[in-house]
Scaffold this motif. Sequence first.
Motif, PDB file in Angstrom:
ATOM      1  N   LYS A 135       0.831  -1.204   0.000  1.00 28.70           N
ATOM      2  CA  LYS A 135       0.000   0.000   0.000  1.00 28.70           C
ATOM      3  C   LYS A 135       0.864   1.251   0.000  1.00 28.70           C
ATOM      4  O   LYS A 135       0.575   2.223  -0.710  1.00 28.70           O
ATOM      5  N   ALA A 136       1.932   1.229   0.771  1.00 29.13           N
ATOM      6  CA  ALA A 136       2.820   2.395   0.829  1.00 29.13           C
ATOM      7  C   ALA A 136       3.475   2.642  -0.524  1.00 29.13           C
ATOM      8  O   ALA A 136       3.610   3.794  -0.961  1.00 29.13           O
ATOM      9  N   MET A 137       3.876   1.570  -1.201  1.00 26.66           N
ATOM     10  CA  MET A 137       4.509   1.739  -2.512  1.00 26.66           C
ATOM     11  C   MET A 137       3.513   2.249  -3.547  1.00 26.66           C
ATOM     12  O   MET A 137       3.826   3.122  -4.354  1.00 26.66           O
ATOM     13  N   LEU A 138       2.315   1.715  -3.521  1.00 26.57           N
ATOM     14  CA  LEU A 138       1.314   2.109  -4.517  1.00 26.57           C
ATOM     15  C   LEU A 138       0.806   3.524  -4.295  1.00 26.57           C
ATOM     16  O   LEU A 138       0.411   4.204  -5.239  1.00 26.57           O
ATOM     17  N   LEU A 139       0.808   3.968  -3.065  1.00 22.13           N
ATOM     18  CA  LEU A 139       0.268   5.290  -2.758  1.00 22.13           C
ATOM     19  C   LEU A 139       1.353   6.335  -2.513  1.00 22.13           C
ATOM     20  O   LEU A 139       1.063   7.413  -1.996  1.00 22.13           O
ATOM     21  N   SER A 140       2.572   6.048  -2.894  1.00 26.37           N
ATOM     22  CA  SER A 140       3.639   7.020  -2.674  1.00 26.37           C
ATOM     23  C   SER A 140       3.451   8.217  -3.605  1.00 26.37           C
ATOM     24  O   SER A 140       2.790   8.136  -4.639  1.00 26.37           O
ATOM     25  N   ARG A 141       4.055   9.315  -3.259  1.00 23.93           N
ATOM     26  CA  ARG A 141       3.921  10.552  -4.045  1.00 23.93           C
ATOM     27  C   ARG A 141       4.518  10.414  -5.436  1.00 23.93           C
ATOM     28  O   ARG A 141       4.115  11.119  -6.359  1.00 23.93           O
ATOM     29  N   LYS A 142       5.475   9.525  -5.598  1.00 20.35           N
ATOM     30  CA  LYS A 142       6.114   9.352  -6.895  1.00 20.35           C
ATOM     31  C   LYS A 142       5.167   8.735  -7.923  1.00 20.35           C
ATOM     32  O   LYS A 142       5.388   8.855  -9.121  1.00 20.35           O
ATOM     33  N   GLN A 143       4.116   8.081  -7.463  1.00 22.19           N
ATOM     34  CA  GLN A 143       3.178   7.420  -8.364  1.00 22.19           C
ATOM     35  C   GLN A 143       2.190   8.399  -8.998  1.00 22.19           C
ATOM     36  O   GLN A 143       1.543   8.081  -9.985  1.00 22.19           O
ATOM     37  N   PHE A 144       2.067   9.588  -8.447  1.00 19.42           N
ATOM     38  CA  PHE A 144       1.097  10.560  -8.932  1.00 19.42           C
ATOM     39  C   PHE A 144       1.813  11.708  -9.630  1.00 19.42           C
ATOM     40  O   PHE A 144       2.901  12.104  -9.220  1.00 19.42           O
ATOM     41  N   PRO A 145       1.206  12.263 -10.672  1.00 20.29           N
ATOM     42  CA  PRO A 145       1.852  13.395 -11.348  1.00 20.29           C
ATOM     43  C   PRO A 145       1.860  14.627 -10.440  1.00 20.29           C
ATOM     44  O   PRO A 145       1.031  14.761  -9.543  1.00 20.29           O
ATOM     45  N   ALA A 146       2.812  15.497 -10.713  1.00 17.88           N
ATOM     46  CA  ALA A 146       2.910  16.729  -9.929  1.00 17.88           C
ATOM     47  C   ALA A 146       1.694  17.613 -10.203  1.00 17.88           C
ATOM     48  O   ALA A 146       1.101  17.572 -11.284  1.00 17.88           O
ATOM     49  N   ALA A 147       1.343  18.391  -9.234  1.00 16.57           N
ATOM     50  CA  ALA A 147       0.213  19.300  -9.394  1.00 16.57           C
ATOM     51  C   ALA A 147       0.569  20.348 -10.445  1.00 16.57           C
ATOM     52  O   ALA A 147       1.673  20.897 -10.436  1.00 16.57           O
ATOM     53  N   PRO A 148      -0.354  20.621 -11.366  1.00 15.37           N
ATOM     54  CA  PRO A 148      -0.051  21.608 -12.405  1.00 15.37           C
ATOM     55  C   PRO A 148       0.047  23.007 -11.803  1.00 15.37           C
ATOM     56  O   PRO A 148      -0.674  23.351 -10.871  1.00 15.37           O
ATOM     57  N   SER A 149       0.959  23.779 -12.350  1.00 15.53           N
ATOM     58  CA  SER A 149       1.078  25.156 -11.885  1.00 15.53           C
ATOM     59  C   SER A 149       0.148  26.015 -12.729  1.00 15.53           C
ATOM     60  O   SER A 149       0.258  26.063 -13.951  1.00 15.53           O
ATOM     61  N   ILE A 150      -0.769  26.656 -12.076  1.00 14.12           N
ATOM     62  CA  ILE A 150      -1.772  27.467 -12.754  1.00 14.12           C
ATOM     63  C   ILE A 150      -1.353  28.921 -12.668  1.00 14.12           C
ATOM     64  O   ILE A 150      -1.144  29.457 -11.578  1.00 14.12           O
ATOM     65  N   VAL A 151      -1.219  29.544 -13.820  1.00 18.02           N
ATOM     66  CA  VAL A 151      -0.847  30.949 -13.880  1.00 18.02           C
ATOM     67  C   VAL A 151      -2.148  31.754 -13.967  1.00 18.02           C
ATOM     68  O   VAL A 151      -2.945  31.554 -14.884  1.00 18.02           O
ATOM     69  N   PRO A 152      -2.379  32.642 -13.017  1.00 19.49           N
ATOM     70  CA  PRO A 152      -3.607  33.432 -13.079  1.00 19.49           C
ATOM     71  C   PRO A 152      -3.590  34.342 -14.301  1.00 19.49           C
ATOM     72  O   PRO A 152      -2.583  34.988 -14.600  1.00 19.49           O
ATOM     73  N   MET A 153      -4.704  34.347 -15.014  1.00 18.25           N
ATOM     74  CA  MET A 153      -4.788  35.168 -16.221  1.00 18.25           C
ATOM     75  C   MET A 153      -6.038  36.038 -16.159  1.00 18.25           C
ATOM     76  O   MET A 153      -7.042  35.653 -15.589  1.00 18.25           O
ATOM     77  N   ILE A 154      -5.944  37.178 -16.766  1.00 21.47           N
ATOM     78  CA  ILE A 154      -7.089  38.069 -16.891  1.00 21.47           C
ATOM     79  C   ILE A 154      -7.849  37.640 -18.141  1.00 21.47           C
ATOM     80  O   ILE A 154      -7.240  37.439 -19.186  1.00 21.47           O
ATOM     81  N   PRO A 155      -9.160  37.475 -18.044  1.00 20.35           N
ATOM     82  CA  PRO A 155      -9.920  37.078 -19.229  1.00 20.35           C
ATOM     83  C   PRO A 155      -9.756  38.098 -20.353  1.00 20.35           C
ATOM     84  O   PRO A 155      -9.553  39.301 -20.113  1.00 20.35           O
ATOM     85  N   SER A 156      -9.866  37.603 -21.578  1.00 19.90           N
ATOM     86  CA  SER A 156      -9.615  38.463 -22.741  1.00 19.90           C
ATOM     87  C   SER A 156     -10.593  39.642 -22.795  1.00 19.90           C
ATOM     88  O   SER A 156     -10.229  40.738 -23.206  1.00 19.90           O
ATOM     89  N   TRP A 157     -11.824  39.425 -22.370  1.00 19.82           N
ATOM     90  CA  TRP A 157     -12.796  40.521 -22.452  1.00 19.82           C
ATOM     91  C   TRP A 157     -12.452  41.646 -21.482  1.00 19.82           C
ATOM     92  O   TRP A 157     -12.871  42.776 -21.659  1.00 19.82           O
ATOM     93  N   GLN A 158     -11.675  41.324 -20.421  1.00 17.70           N
ATOM     94  CA  GLN A 158     -11.264  42.374 -19.500  1.00 17.70           C
ATOM     95  C   GLN A 158      -9.987  43.064 -19.984  1.00 17.70           C
ATOM     96  O   GLN A 158      -9.717  44.188 -19.604  1.00 17.70           O
TER      97      GLN A 158
END
Length: 136
Positions: free
Chosen positions: A59-82
Amino acid sequence: MGETMKEIQMALVTVQDVMSRQQVQLKQLGTQSAACLPLADPQVDRQLNEIKSEVASLKAMLLSRKQFPAAPSIVPMIPSWQMNTTSRKDDVAATSTIKTELLSSNGSHAESDAEDHIEVIAEVKEQIDWEREGRE
């Protein structure tokens, strides 16, 4: 009516007899199952503990952090209409032009009428902007 009572009494006696036989059978089954249970064996306990530890490590091996992809980095953007500021500047310039035209064509007493027209134009513009935002 007397016959019905006798039938009911006989049915009750039959039910009581069946229940007492079932109780005897339950006691016999309980005694047999207790005899079938394995006695506490140290080797069985050790094997169970080994299996538990193997499951925990899997269970520890299957649920280790290395098994999951890194969290995506979200860049805040202003919508085009603004971000579209050029159209807003054009709208302000058009409103000023309309105000000037209304004031010059209607004379000085029409200044309040011009303000009313500008308010109507501003409301229409807000409605159009709101509809544009809904489409984007």
